[in-house]
Design a protein around this motif. Sequence first.
Motif, mmCIF file in Angstrom:
data_model
loop_
_atom_site.group_PDB
_atom_site.id
_atom_site.type_symbol
_atom_site.label_atom_id
_atom_site.label_comp_id
_atom_site.label_asym_id
_atom_site.label_seq_id
_atom_site.Cartn_x
_atom_site.Cartn_y
_atom_site.Cartn_z
ATOM 1 N N GLY A 40 0.828 -1.205 0.000
ATOM 2 C CA GLY A 40 0.000 0.000 0.000
ATOM 3 C C GLY A 40 0.856 1.246 0.000
ATOM 4 N N PRO A 41 0.288 2.376 0.427
ATOM 5 C CA PRO A 41 1.017 3.642 0.375
ATOM 6 C C PRO A 41 2.259 3.614 1.251
ATOM 7 C CG PRO A 41 -0.951 3.845 1.719
ATOM 8 C CD PRO A 41 -1.035 2.514 1.042
ATOM 9 N N ARG A 42 3.314 4.271 0.784
ATOM 10 C CA ARG A 42 4.560 4.293 1.531
ATOM 11 C C ARG A 42 4.529 5.400 2.580
ATOM 12 N NH1 ARG A 42 5.229 2.886 -3.576
ATOM 13 N NH2 ARG A 42 6.588 1.141 -4.108
ATOM 14 N N SER A 43 5.010 5.104 3.752
ATOM 15 C CA SER A 43 5.052 6.095 4.814
ATOM 16 C C SER A 43 6.435 6.739 4.857
ATOM 17 C CB SER A 43 4.748 5.454 6.168
ATOM 18 O OG SER A 43 4.937 6.391 7.201
ATOM 19 N N HIS A 274 -18.351 -0.730 -0.340
ATOM 20 C CA HIS A 274 -17.864 -0.004 -1.509
ATOM 21 C C HIS A 274 -17.389 -1.001 -2.555
ATOM 22 C CE1 HIS A 274 -17.802 4.067 0.350
ATOM 23 N NE2 HIS A 274 -17.633 3.361 1.455
ATOM 24 N N VAL A 275 -17.882 -0.857 -3.772
ATOM 25 C CA VAL A 275 -17.398 -1.632 -4.906
ATOM 26 C C VAL A 275 -16.687 -0.647 -5.825
ATOM 27 C CG1 VAL A 275 -17.986 -3.118 -6.848
ATOM 28 C CG2 VAL A 275 -19.300 -3.274 -4.718
ATOM 29 N N VAL A 276 -15.375 -0.785 -5.950
ATOM 30 C CA VAL A 276 -14.559 0.158 -6.703
ATOM 31 C C VAL A 276 -14.469 -0.316 -8.152
ATOM 32 C CG1 VAL A 276 -12.308 1.279 -6.891
ATOM 33 C CG2 VAL A 276 -13.277 0.765 -4.625
ATOM 34 N N ALA A 277 -15.074 0.431 -9.041
ATOM 35 C CA ALA A 277 -15.155 0.025 -10.444
ATOM 36 C C ALA A 277 -13.772 -0.185 -11.038
ATOM 37 C CB ALA A 277 -15.908 1.092 -11.247
ATOM 38 N N GLY A 278 -13.618 -1.294 -11.764
ATOM 39 C CA GLY A 278 -12.391 -1.558 -12.502
ATOM 40 C C GLY A 278 -11.236 -2.071 -11.682
ATOM 41 N N ALA A 279 -11.412 -2.205 -10.363
ATOM 42 C CA ALA A 279 -10.307 -2.670 -9.515
ATOM 43 C C ALA A 279 -10.259 -4.185 -9.507
ATOM 44 C CB ALA A 279 -10.474 -2.145 -8.097
ATOM 45 N N PRO A 280 -9.115 -4.775 -9.871
ATOM 46 C CA PRO A 280 -8.979 -6.228 -9.806
ATOM 47 C C PRO A 280 -8.555 -6.646 -8.404
ATOM 48 C CG PRO A 280 -6.969 -5.300 -10.665
ATOM 49 C CD PRO A 280 -7.903 -4.132 -10.405
ATOM 50 N N HIS A 281 -8.510 -7.923 -8.177
ATOM 51 C CA HIS A 281 -7.946 -8.414 -6.929
ATOM 52 C C HIS A 281 -6.471 -7.999 -6.869
ATOM 53 C CE1 HIS A 281 -8.282 -10.830 -3.349
ATOM 54 N NE2 HIS A 281 -7.098 -11.362 -3.609
ATOM 55 N N VAL A 291 -7.065 4.454 -9.352
ATOM 56 C CA VAL A 291 -7.984 3.499 -8.723
ATOM 57 C C VAL A 291 -7.557 3.237 -7.289
ATOM 58 C CG1 VAL A 291 -8.839 1.131 -8.780
ATOM 59 C CG2 VAL A 291 -8.648 2.426 -10.900
ATOM 60 N N MET A 292 -6.249 3.048 -7.075
ATOM 61 C CA MET A 292 -5.769 2.766 -5.724
ATOM 62 C C MET A 292 -5.859 3.997 -4.835
ATOM 63 S SD MET A 292 -5.014 0.405 -3.767
ATOM 64 C CE MET A 292 -4.504 0.320 -2.064
ATOM 65 N N HIS A 293 -5.658 5.185 -5.393
ATOM 66 C CA HIS A 293 -5.832 6.405 -4.599
ATOM 67 C C HIS A 293 -7.270 6.518 -4.109
ATOM 68 C CE1 HIS A 293 -1.861 8.028 -4.943
ATOM 69 N NE2 HIS A 293 -1.896 8.083 -6.258
ATOM 70 N N ARG A 294 -8.198 6.169 -4.979
ATOM 71 C CA ARG A 294 -9.608 6.204 -4.576
ATOM 72 C C ARG A 294 -9.869 5.173 -3.484
ATOM 73 N NH1 ARG A 294 -14.719 4.026 -7.948
ATOM 74 N NH2 ARG A 294 -16.344 4.664 -6.511
ATOM 75 N N TRP A 295 -9.330 3.990 -3.673
ATOM 76 C CA TRP A 295 -9.478 2.904 -2.685
ATOM 77 C C TRP A 295 -8.938 3.347 -1.323
ATOM 78 C CZ3 TRP A 295 -10.661 -2.484 -3.978
ATOM 79 C CH2 TRP A 295 -10.513 -3.369 -2.903
ATOM 80 N N ASN A 296 -7.713 3.867 -1.320
ATOM 81 C CA ASN A 296 -7.100 4.300 -0.065
ATOM 82 C C ASN A 296 -7.908 5.405 0.604
ATOM 83 O OD1 ASN A 296 -4.908 2.558 0.012
ATOM 84 N ND2 ASN A 296 -3.631 3.893 -1.231
ATOM 85 N N SER A 297 -8.440 6.305 -0.196
ATOM 86 C CA SER A 297 -9.242 7.389 0.365
ATOM 87 C C SER A 297 -10.464 6.847 1.091
ATOM 88 C CB SER A 297 -9.663 8.343 -0.755
ATOM 89 O OG SER A 297 -10.493 9.367 -0.253
ATOM 90 N N ILE A 298 -11.115 5.857 0.502
ATOM 91 C CA ILE A 298 -12.289 5.249 1.136
ATOM 92 C C ILE A 298 -11.899 4.595 2.457
ATOM 93 C CG2 ILE A 298 -13.983 3.384 0.925
ATOM 94 C CD1 ILE A 298 -13.944 3.953 -2.145
ATOM 95 N N VAL A 299 -10.835 3.789 2.422
ATOM 96 C CA VAL A 299 -10.418 3.062 3.620
ATOM 97 C C VAL A 299 -9.990 4.023 4.720
ATOM 98 C CG1 VAL A 299 -8.736 1.427 4.554
ATOM 99 C CG2 VAL A 299 -9.792 0.982 2.332
ATOM 100 N N GLU A 300 -9.182 5.005 4.365
ATOM 101 C CA GLU A 300 -8.643 5.881 5.397
ATOM 102 C C GLU A 300 -9.690 6.850 5.943
ATOM 103 O OE1 GLU A 300 -4.876 7.514 4.244
ATOM 104 O OE2 GLU A 300 -4.000 5.520 3.980
ATOM 105 N N ASN A 301 -10.616 7.277 5.122
ATOM 106 C CA ASN A 301 -11.716 8.092 5.644
ATOM 107 C C ASN A 301 -12.550 7.295 6.640
ATOM 108 O OD1 ASN A 301 -11.059 10.393 4.223
ATOM 109 N ND2 ASN A 301 -12.423 9.940 2.502
ATOM 110 N N TRP A 302 -12.780 6.033 6.333
ATOM 111 C CA TRP A 302 -13.568 5.184 7.243
ATOM 112 C C TRP A 302 -12.790 4.912 8.525
ATOM 113 C CZ3 TRP A 302 -13.759 0.515 9.781
ATOM 114 C CH2 TRP A 302 -15.025 0.040 10.143
ATOM 115 N N LEU A 303 -11.517 4.589 8.394
ATOM 116 C CA LEU A 303 -10.705 4.324 9.579
ATOM 117 C C LEU A 303 -10.619 5.557 10.479
ATOM 118 C CD1 LEU A 303 -7.642 2.177 8.429
ATOM 119 C CD2 LEU A 303 -9.337 1.579 10.161
ATOM 120 N N GLY A 304 -10.501 6.727 9.851
ATOM 121 C CA GLY A 304 -10.454 7.940 10.640
ATOM 122 C C GLY A 304 -11.698 8.120 11.487
#
Length: 321
Positions: A40-43, A274-281, A291-304
Amino acid sequence: MPESVLPIAEELQPLVAALPPLTATEASLSSLREISLPSGPRSTEMVLSVDEVIRSEPPLVVRVHRPRSGRSSAPCVLGLHGGGYVFGSRAAQDERLAHWCTTFDCVAVSVEYRLAPEAPYPAALEDSYCTLSWVVDNADRLGIDVGRVGVYGPSAGGGLAAALALYARDKGAFRLGFQVLEAAMLDDRQTTASSRADELAIWNRESNAFGWASYLGPLARTADLPAYAAAGRAGDLSGLPPALVIVGGADGFRDENVAYAVRLADAGVPTDLHVVAGAPHGVQMFADSAVMHRWNSIVENWLGGVLGPVGARSAAGKETK
């Protein structure tokens, strides 16, 4: 059931095409275990990461990530890595969990659970529950608020996370605060349209069948499989922690994740789907894609939202029997 092709986002198509073959079989397993996949994203922030052996027989190693300037009563994310139950390691989540530690000022713990087929079910679940018990028992030393311990996992890790939530609920000793299920491997039966689609990227039908057969061992293809082995088979989903279920539209696990999220909601569990259009496994491999930026935004907004502000240590996470 008719088979179909699940379209991948255009930006990801050349990236997916450039990947080496990833089909999991008995013959390819040793090679797959040598592949290092980004998580995932690098820290860029500094975190303190320490390995600890929490059980001697068989040995069980966990990795604890903490911000160097972390608070004393922090929420905790217990991370369970992916890999179809047959490959992967605690190191696969280093980047992502370290990033979350600094983003949310939390503690993150990843576990080196035993892999199939050498150690079939319930080994991975036992290791996951042992780690959860250790986290709660060592909460003071680790600076963890036991009322805000949740579980996260992608793929097989998501399946384990869902199973751990069920197991912890039924054992009654701990109350998980949340569950994050990313493209979770939930149902061994492979009866959905998406699980039977043609040309699935990253994790295809053959890999899925091999992963489940390896993990379930003699229980494979049996009608009375325990829900803890395949959470998609669970009958009662009530009383589970709030859930984020996120899956790609081009993922073979799409339909079983959607069905599980709907059933969670029907059981009264606060659930975001959330079903992210066009995202494969395995979309987590493409960290710089839109696509991954959108995915991360969803996850991190929810985690926050679920990790929330600093609060007093809660006794709700550990109950007296």
